[in-house]
Motif scaffolding. Structure first.
Motif, PDB file in Angstrom:
ATOM      1  N   ILE A  17      35.539  35.367  55.435  1.00  0.00           N
ATOM      2  CA  ILE A  17      36.481  35.044  54.366  1.00  0.00           C
ATOM      3  C   ILE A  17      35.915  35.576  53.050  1.00  0.00           C
ATOM      4  O   ILE A  17      34.780  35.258  52.677  1.00  0.00           O
ATOM      5  CB  ILE A  17      36.720  33.515  54.249  1.00  0.00           C
ATOM      6  CG1 ILE A  17      37.351  32.967  55.531  1.00  0.00           C
ATOM      7  CG2 ILE A  17      37.575  33.179  53.025  1.00  0.00           C
ATOM      8  CD1 ILE A  17      38.771  33.459  55.812  1.00  0.00           C
ATOM      9  N   ARG A  18      36.736  36.373  52.333  1.00  0.00           N
ATOM     10  CA  ARG A  18      36.335  36.851  51.006  1.00  0.00           C
ATOM     11  C   ARG A  18      36.180  35.642  50.095  1.00  0.00           C
ATOM     12  O   ARG A  18      36.928  34.659  50.189  1.00  0.00           O
ATOM     13  CB  ARG A  18      37.412  37.754  50.406  1.00  0.00           C
ATOM     14  CG  ARG A  18      37.563  39.071  51.092  1.00  0.00           C
ATOM     15  CD  ARG A  18      38.416  39.991  50.254  1.00  0.00           C
ATOM     16  NE  ARG A  18      37.536  40.659  49.306  1.00  0.00           N
ATOM     17  CZ  ARG A  18      37.450  41.972  49.180  1.00  0.00           C
ATOM     18  NH1 ARG A  18      38.213  42.768  49.885  1.00  0.00           N
ATOM     19  NH2 ARG A  18      36.604  42.494  48.317  1.00  0.00           N
ATOM     20  N   ALA A  19      35.233  35.731  49.160  1.00  0.00           N
ATOM     21  CA  ALA A  19      34.952  34.609  48.261  1.00  0.00           C
ATOM     22  C   ALA A  19      36.203  34.155  47.511  1.00  0.00           C
ATOM     23  O   ALA A  19      36.499  32.955  47.448  1.00  0.00           O
ATOM     24  CB  ALA A  19      33.842  34.994  47.290  1.00  0.00           C
ATOM     25  N   HIS A  20      36.980  35.081  46.937  1.00  0.00           N
ATOM     26  CA  HIS A  20      38.147  34.650  46.158  1.00  0.00           C
ATOM     27  C   HIS A  20      39.253  34.089  47.054  1.00  0.00           C
ATOM     28  O   HIS A  20      40.094  33.333  46.596  1.00  0.00           O
ATOM     29  CB  HIS A  20      38.658  35.782  45.252  1.00  0.00           C
ATOM     30  CG  HIS A  20      39.605  36.718  45.890  1.00  0.00           C
ATOM     31  ND1 HIS A  20      39.199  37.836  46.586  1.00  0.00           N
ATOM     32  CD2 HIS A  20      40.955  36.705  45.929  1.00  0.00           C
ATOM     33  CE1 HIS A  20      40.261  38.480  47.036  1.00  0.00           C
ATOM     34  NE2 HIS A  20      41.337  37.804  46.659  1.00  0.00           N
TER      35      HIS A  20
ATOM     36  N   THR B 154      32.222  39.739  50.439  1.00  0.00           N
ATOM     37  CA  THR B 154      32.846  40.447  49.312  1.00  0.00           C
ATOM     38  C   THR B 154      33.410  41.775  49.813  1.00  0.00           C
ATOM     39  O   THR B 154      33.362  42.784  49.120  1.00  0.00           O
ATOM     40  CB  THR B 154      31.825  40.694  48.179  1.00  0.00           C
ATOM     41  OG1 THR B 154      30.743  41.459  48.690  1.00  0.00           O
ATOM     42  CG2 THR B 154      31.314  39.390  47.594  1.00  0.00           C
ATOM     43  N   GLU B 155      33.931  41.751  51.011  1.00  0.00           N
ATOM     44  CA  GLU B 155      34.518  42.925  51.656  1.00  0.00           C
ATOM     45  C   GLU B 155      35.743  42.465  52.439  1.00  0.00           C
ATOM     46  O   GLU B 155      36.059  41.279  52.442  1.00  0.00           O
ATOM     47  CB  GLU B 155      33.487  43.559  52.595  1.00  0.00           C
ATOM     48  CG  GLU B 155      33.062  42.603  53.675  1.00  0.00           C
ATOM     49  CD  GLU B 155      31.838  43.035  54.461  1.00  0.00           C
ATOM     50  OE1 GLU B 155      31.727  42.622  55.620  1.00  0.00           O
ATOM     51  OE2 GLU B 155      31.004  43.780  53.930  1.00  0.00           O
TER      52      GLU B 155
ATOM     53  N   ILE C 129      39.588  43.484  43.264  1.00  0.00           N
ATOM     54  CA  ILE C 129      39.412  42.425  44.253  1.00  0.00           C
ATOM     55  C   ILE C 129      37.936  42.077  44.429  1.00  0.00           C
ATOM     56  O   ILE C 129      37.565  40.903  44.482  1.00  0.00           O
ATOM     57  CB  ILE C 129      40.062  42.831  45.600  1.00  0.00           C
ATOM     58  CG1 ILE C 129      41.566  43.080  45.414  1.00  0.00           C
ATOM     59  CG2 ILE C 129      39.801  41.788  46.671  1.00  0.00           C
ATOM     60  CD1 ILE C 129      42.351  41.926  44.823  1.00  0.00           C
ATOM     61  N   LYS C 130      37.077  43.076  44.489  1.00  0.00           N
ATOM     62  CA  LYS C 130      35.632  42.805  44.619  1.00  0.00           C
ATOM     63  C   LYS C 130      35.122  42.073  43.378  1.00  0.00           C
ATOM     64  O   LYS C 130      34.269  41.189  43.484  1.00  0.00           O
ATOM     65  CB  LYS C 130      34.856  44.091  44.835  1.00  0.00           C
ATOM     66  CG  LYS C 130      33.392  43.818  45.089  1.00  0.00           C
ATOM     67  CD  LYS C 130      32.758  44.876  45.937  1.00  0.00           C
ATOM     68  CE  LYS C 130      31.367  44.421  46.314  1.00  0.00           C
ATOM     69  NZ  LYS C 130      30.994  44.788  47.634  1.00  0.00           N
ATOM     70  N   THR C 131      35.656  42.402  42.210  1.00  0.00           N
ATOM     71  CA  THR C 131      35.268  41.695  40.981  1.00  0.00           C
ATOM     72  C   THR C 131      35.634  40.218  41.088  1.00  0.00           C
ATOM     73  O   THR C 131      34.843  39.351  40.680  1.00  0.00           O
ATOM     74  CB  THR C 131      35.931  42.349  39.753  1.00  0.00           C
ATOM     75  OG1 THR C 131      35.484  43.700  39.656  1.00  0.00           O
ATOM     76  CG2 THR C 131      35.602  41.603  38.473  1.00  0.00           C
TER      77      THR C 131
END
Length: 142
Positions: free
Chosen positions: A13-16, A56-57, A79-81
């Motif tokens: 799961i991506r952080a955001h 973060t991917e 998105i990575k930011t």
């Protein structure tokens, strides 16, 4: 039920997306995305809470997004930011493994109003995201 191609014991799961998952109410880029998001959320909310790997991917949600082209988000810098802003703000690290439930508790405890605004700035779903709307509203009233 497991997510297709995923070991339920560990879901990327991506952080955001920890924020997005809390604010999701059925909207999506298309019907397939919305249905897939509902299924991912159902699995993540199952009991016992599954383990996630904070990344973060591209993750499970990205896999159903029409903006993922050849494994890369068309808006990857933005998105990575967002992901990095989450990681830099809370006591979790990239690639850390934690239960989904515990990750949400940390998000709830550690994200300030300013952090939420910074992370979500420019998101196309801000006006529909219940996480953003509820947090901003409750923090303003506090």
């Amino acid at each position: 039920m497991m997510l297709e191609g995923t070991d339920k014991a560990l879901i990327k799961i991506r952080a955001h997306h920890l924020l997005c998952l809390q604010g999701f109410q059925g909207y999506g880029y298309n019907k397939n995305f919305a249905l897939g998001m509902k299924e991912i959320l159902r699995v993540l909310k199952s009991d016992p809470s599954p383990n996630i790997q904070l990344v973060t991917e591209a993750d499970e949600i990205c896999g159903i997004c029409p903006n993922l082209v050849d494994g890369v988000c068309v808006d990857c810098i933005k998105i990575k930011t967002m992901d990095l802003n989450v990681i830099e703000t809370i006591s979790l690290e990239n690639n850390q493994i934690i239960t989904f439930k515990n990750a949400l508790q940390i998000i709830d405890k550690e994200l300030s109003l300013e952090s939420i605004k910074k992370i979500c700035e420019g998101c196309v779903w801000m006006d529909k995201c219940l996480f953003f709307l509820n947090k901003i509203g409750s923090k303003v009233e506090s």
